[in-house]
Scaffold this motif. Structure first.
Motif, PDB file in Angstrom:
ATOM      1  N   ASN A  46       6.812   3.669 -18.481  1.00  0.00           N
ATOM      2  CA  ASN A  46       8.048   3.038 -17.659  1.00  0.00           C
ATOM      3  C   ASN A  46       7.620   3.385 -16.151  1.00  0.00           C
ATOM      4  N   PHE A  47       7.090   2.813 -15.233  1.00  0.00           N
ATOM      5  CA  PHE A  47       5.898   3.304 -14.000  1.00  0.00           C
ATOM      6  C   PHE A  47       7.461   2.578 -13.223  1.00  0.00           C
ATOM      7  N   LEU A  48       7.192   2.795 -12.177  1.00  0.00           N
ATOM      8  CA  LEU A  48       8.463   2.357 -11.157  1.00  0.00           C
ATOM      9  C   LEU A  48       9.518   0.900 -11.160  1.00  0.00           C
ATOM     10  N   GLY A  49      10.270   1.730 -12.472  1.00  0.00           N
ATOM     11  CA  GLY A  49      11.067   0.536 -12.808  1.00  0.00           C
ATOM     12  C   GLY A  49      10.211  -0.265 -13.176  1.00  0.00           C
ATOM     13  N   LYS A  50       9.364  -0.860 -13.804  1.00  0.00           N
ATOM     14  CA  LYS A  50       8.078  -1.693 -14.796  1.00  0.00           C
ATOM     15  C   LYS A  50       8.173  -0.670 -16.250  1.00  0.00           C
ATOM     16  N   THR A  51       8.309  -1.641 -17.239  1.00  0.00           N
ATOM     17  CA  THR A  51       7.714  -1.022 -18.853  1.00  0.00           C
ATOM     18  C   THR A  51       6.710  -1.579 -18.840  1.00  0.00           C
ATOM     19  N   GLY A  52       5.503  -1.596 -19.931  1.00  0.00           N
ATOM     20  CA  GLY A  52       4.226  -1.565 -20.226  1.00  0.00           C
ATOM     21  C   GLY A  52       3.467  -0.785 -20.767  1.00  0.00           C
ATOM     22  N   ASN A  53       2.412  -1.447 -21.794  1.00  0.00           N
ATOM     23  CA  ASN A  53       1.555  -0.262 -22.041  1.00  0.00           C
ATOM     24  C   ASN A  53       0.209  -0.803 -21.032  1.00  0.00           C
ATOM     25  N   PHE A  54       0.579   0.573 -19.718  1.00  0.00           N
ATOM     26  CA  PHE A  54      -0.146   0.399 -18.661  1.00  0.00           C
ATOM     27  C   PHE A  54      -1.262   0.969 -18.329  1.00  0.00           C
ATOM     28  N   THR A  55      -2.444   0.484 -18.475  1.00  0.00           N
ATOM     29  CA  THR A  55      -3.567   1.045 -17.656  1.00  0.00           C
ATOM     30  C   THR A  55      -4.077   1.543 -16.433  1.00  0.00           C
ATOM     31  N   GLY A  56      -4.682   2.487 -15.872  1.00  0.00           N
ATOM     32  CA  GLY A  56      -4.953   2.724 -14.741  1.00  0.00           C
ATOM     33  C   GLY A  56      -4.608   1.563 -13.512  1.00  0.00           C
ATOM     34  N   SER A  57      -6.082   0.574 -14.140  1.00  0.00           N
ATOM     35  CA  SER A  57      -5.469  -0.683 -13.011  1.00  0.00           C
ATOM     36  C   SER A  57      -4.394  -1.340 -12.928  1.00  0.00           C
ATOM     37  N   ASP A  58      -3.739  -1.555 -14.231  1.00  0.00           N
ATOM     38  CA  ASP A  58      -1.775  -1.807 -13.975  1.00  0.00           C
ATOM     39  C   ASP A  58      -1.495  -0.986 -12.642  1.00  0.00           C
ATOM     40  N   VAL A  59      -1.439   0.557 -13.179  1.00  0.00           N
ATOM     41  CA  VAL A  59      -0.660   1.485 -12.032  1.00  0.00           C
ATOM     42  C   VAL A  59      -0.952   1.046 -10.708  1.00  0.00           C
ATOM     43  N   LEU A  60      -2.170   1.040 -10.720  1.00  0.00           N
ATOM     44  CA  LEU A  60      -2.720   1.533  -8.403  1.00  0.00           C
ATOM     45  C   LEU A  60      -2.064  -0.298  -8.262  1.00  0.00           C
ATOM     46  N   ASN A  61      -1.857  -1.434  -9.909  1.00  0.00           N
ATOM     47  CA  ASN A  61      -1.645  -2.803  -8.679  1.00  0.00           C
ATOM     48  C   ASN A  61      -0.514  -2.935  -8.163  1.00  0.00           C
ATOM     49  N   ILE A  62       0.267  -2.320  -9.523  1.00  0.00           N
ATOM     50  CA  ILE A  62       2.261  -1.934  -8.675  1.00  0.00           C
ATOM     51  C   ILE A  62       2.934  -1.039  -7.534  1.00  0.00           C
ATOM     52  N   ILE A  63       1.649   0.201  -7.876  1.00  0.00           N
ATOM     53  CA  ILE A  63       1.753   0.597  -6.742  1.00  0.00           C
ATOM     54  C   ILE A  63       1.825  -0.294  -5.260  1.00  0.00           C
ATOM     55  N   LEU A  64       1.031  -0.871  -5.247  1.00  0.00           N
ATOM     56  CA  LEU A  64       0.018  -1.810  -4.441  1.00  0.00           C
ATOM     57  C   LEU A  64       1.369  -3.385  -3.349  1.00  0.00           C
ATOM     58  N   GLU A  65       2.440  -3.466  -5.055  1.00  0.00           N
ATOM     59  CA  GLU A  65       3.608  -4.189  -5.185  1.00  0.00           C
ATOM     60  C   GLU A  65       4.761  -3.945  -4.220  1.00  0.00           C
ATOM     61  N   GLU A  66       4.449  -2.723  -4.039  1.00  0.00           N
ATOM     62  CA  GLU A  66       5.523  -1.753  -3.468  1.00  0.00           C
ATOM     63  C   GLU A  66       5.222  -2.096  -2.488  1.00  0.00           C
ATOM     64  N   LYS A  67       6.690  -2.218  -1.322  1.00  0.00           N
ATOM     65  CA  LYS A  67       6.513  -2.242   0.335  1.00  0.00           C
ATOM     66  C   LYS A  67       5.646  -1.178   0.764  1.00  0.00           C
ATOM     67  N   THR A  68       6.960   0.058  -0.265  1.00  0.00           N
ATOM     68  CA  THR A  68       6.813   1.279   0.483  1.00  0.00           C
ATOM     69  C   THR A  68       4.839   1.571   0.658  1.00  0.00           C
ATOM     70  N   THR A  69       4.194   1.201   0.294  1.00  0.00           N
ATOM     71  CA  THR A  69       2.868   1.240  -0.538  1.00  0.00           C
ATOM     72  C   THR A  69       2.274   0.751   1.741  1.00  0.00           C
ATOM     73  N   ALA A  70       2.583  -0.171   1.657  1.00  0.00           N
ATOM     74  CA  ALA A  70       2.004  -1.185   3.142  1.00  0.00           C
ATOM     75  C   ALA A  70       2.838   0.020   4.455  1.00  0.00           C
ATOM     76  N   LYS A  71       3.660  -0.073   4.079  1.00  0.00           N
ATOM     77  CA  LYS A  71       4.544   0.962   5.321  1.00  0.00           C
ATOM     78  C   LYS A  71       3.850   2.337   5.051  1.00  0.00           C
ATOM     79  N   PHE A  72       3.643   3.578   4.552  1.00  0.00           N
ATOM     80  CA  PHE A  72       3.119   4.640   4.637  1.00  0.00           C
ATOM     81  C   PHE A  72       1.732   4.398   5.337  1.00  0.00           C
ATOM     82  N   ILE A  73       0.581   3.431   4.812  1.00  0.00           N
ATOM     83  CA  ILE A  73      -0.508   3.101   5.710  1.00  0.00           C
ATOM     84  C   ILE A  73      -0.347   3.112   6.850  1.00  0.00           C
TER      85      ILE A  73
END
Length: 459
Positions: free
Chosen positions: A219-246
């Protein structure tokens, strides 16, 4: 009175690069900003930074040596290769025509900070950062996250199912993408599980070791699944807070440490909509009228690398012992490839203390051969390079830098110009009378004395 276009052009060259090169001063006051931007964003065939020092192939090479001797020899070669990488990176900043790319690479080098002994790993992550510096943040994030230097530095080689190591997952979110406060401790734990098995082989190739990966549901950032590292990076990039932070971090580095929230919100929305196009973001920043507001000019303290690279671009010099430029990096507290920690180098006033300020003000005289170097490293220096005492620093490591500056060329370039208009970003507090009192009125002494003022430390 300095013409506005000269002020703006200098500002742009310092922020989007490492200051004007000697060949740019001639018509700097009437150069069009658009033409300057085209020069800065110029892209040529990508050239890797490398080292020429031969790699050590221990088996063939040192059968006659004891284990202790072999270890010492390997350490020596690693050190030489890393120093060569360091100097080759600095050389790119000074001499590359792709100024914006190298400046952006310098920014990412501090953002994705790693510090490992292995020069092959250092070379690889440095080139990943340079290659993607003005490309897409998604590509950059993926390639850096799979680079052996980063996986090694943040202990992900040890991140295995049943024994997850949270270090890598934590820093990816806290420092590289989202910033504190935008995720929970549970997200870190679940993210670490997704990154289990990410590692590298001894040749430095990325490996997803399936047998070490946790296959369970996360369960990562409100999503659930059998996630790999690549899935996690993609979920992070979907967050607008990432664009704001960078975007916020880029604004602080390239524009002003005091953030204008309205501007950053607009930039970050556009950055997110563009699918994280770095070049688009930087073009928007440098093309905006607010970038050239008075409050954004001459408000940043140059980092040691920016200070050195800028002087080397302004003064055409032949350096007989370039390895001694490492000494200045150490003494001033910023050595390429050796960030203090995973957060990279702090900026702003942290660059200046009583010992570093004195050295900064004296470098122009030292490099011009007018005074000797008489300094020891900062007290908090953790770059253990055998420079713990002045005797060691000067007798063992430091030889005369043997710098020859082509003063005739400098004289020719600045002959009919007010040198201070070209070298100083914000001259409000500059007392030219006192500068001239220390001078024989030659262009050479004028340049040296101006570079020795506190005002020259600002960009």
């Amino acid at each position: 009175m300095t013409v506005p276009s000269l002020i703006n052009n200098k500002h742009l060259l310092w922020r989007a690069g490492f200051g004007a090169g000697i060949n740019q001063f001639e018509d700097l006051n009437n150069k069009d900003i658009k033409a300057l931007l085209n020069d800065l964003f110029r892209e040529e065939t990508f050239l890797y930074i490398n080292y020429d020092t031969p790699d050590v192939e221990i088996i063939d090479y040192m059968n006659d040596k004891s284990p202790a001797e072999k270890k010492k020899e390997i350490q020596r070669i690693n050190r030489e290769q890393n120093l060569e990488l360091n100097l080759n990176f600095l050389d790119k900043m000074v001499n590359s025509k792709e100024q914006m790319k190298e400046k952006m690479a310098f920014f990412w080098h501090g953002h994705f900070a790693s510090r490992v002994v292995n020069p092959r790993f250092n070379r690889q992550i440095l080139n990943v950062i340079r290659k993607n510096a003005l490309g897409n943040f998604r590509d950059l994030l993926f390639e850096v996250s799979q680079a052996p230097a980063m996986l090694n530095f943040l202990n992900n080689q040890q991140n295995k199912k049943d024994h997850p190591n949270e270090n890598f997952a934590r820093e990816v979110m806290e420092l590289f993408t989202m910033g504190r406060g935008n995720y929970t401790e549970k997200d870190i734990r679940e993210g670490a599980r997704a990154f289990t098995g990410w590692g590298f082989d001894k040749e430095g190739n990325f490996r997803e070791r399936k047998n070490l990966h946790d296959e369970g549901t996360k369960n990562f950032l409100g999503k659930t699944g059998n996630f790999t590292g690549s899935d996690v990076l993609n979920i992070i990039l979907e967050e607008k807070t990432t664009a704001k932070f960078i975007t916020t971090k880029i604004y602080k580095f390239f524009v002003n440490e005091n953030v204008d929230e309205n501007i950053v919100n607009k930039l970050s929305d556009n950055f997110y909509q563009s699918g994280y196009d770095i070049k688009k973001l930087m073009t928007e920043i440098f093309s905006s009228s607010w970038f050239y507001d008075k409050k954004n000019i001459g408000n940043r303290i140059k980092s040691p690398i920016e200070l050195m690279a800028g002087m080397m671009r302004t003064l055409p010099m032949n350096i007989q012992n370039p390895e001694n430029l490492i000494v200045y990096q150490k003494l001033l507290g910023q050595m390429l490839l050796y960030p203090p920690n995973v957060a990279g180098w702090p900026n702003g006033k942290s660059w200046i203390d009583s010992s570093t300020l004195m050295l900064r003000l004296q470098i122009p005289q030292i490099w011009s051969g007018l005074r000797p170097l008489e300094y020891t490293p900062r007290q908090d220096d953790d770059i253990d390079m055998g420079m713990k005492s002045r005797e060691t620093a000067l007798n063992k490591t430091f030889k005369n830098p043997n710098i020859t500056i082509d003063w005739a060329r400098v004289e020719k370039v600045f002959k009919d110009k007010k040198v201070e208009d070209y070298l100083i970003q914000s001259s409000k507090s500059l007392d030219m009378n006192s500068v001239k009192n220390f001078s024989d009125n030659s262009v050479k002494m004028n340049v040296i004395n101006l570079m020795s003022t506190p005002e020259y430390q600002l960009m």
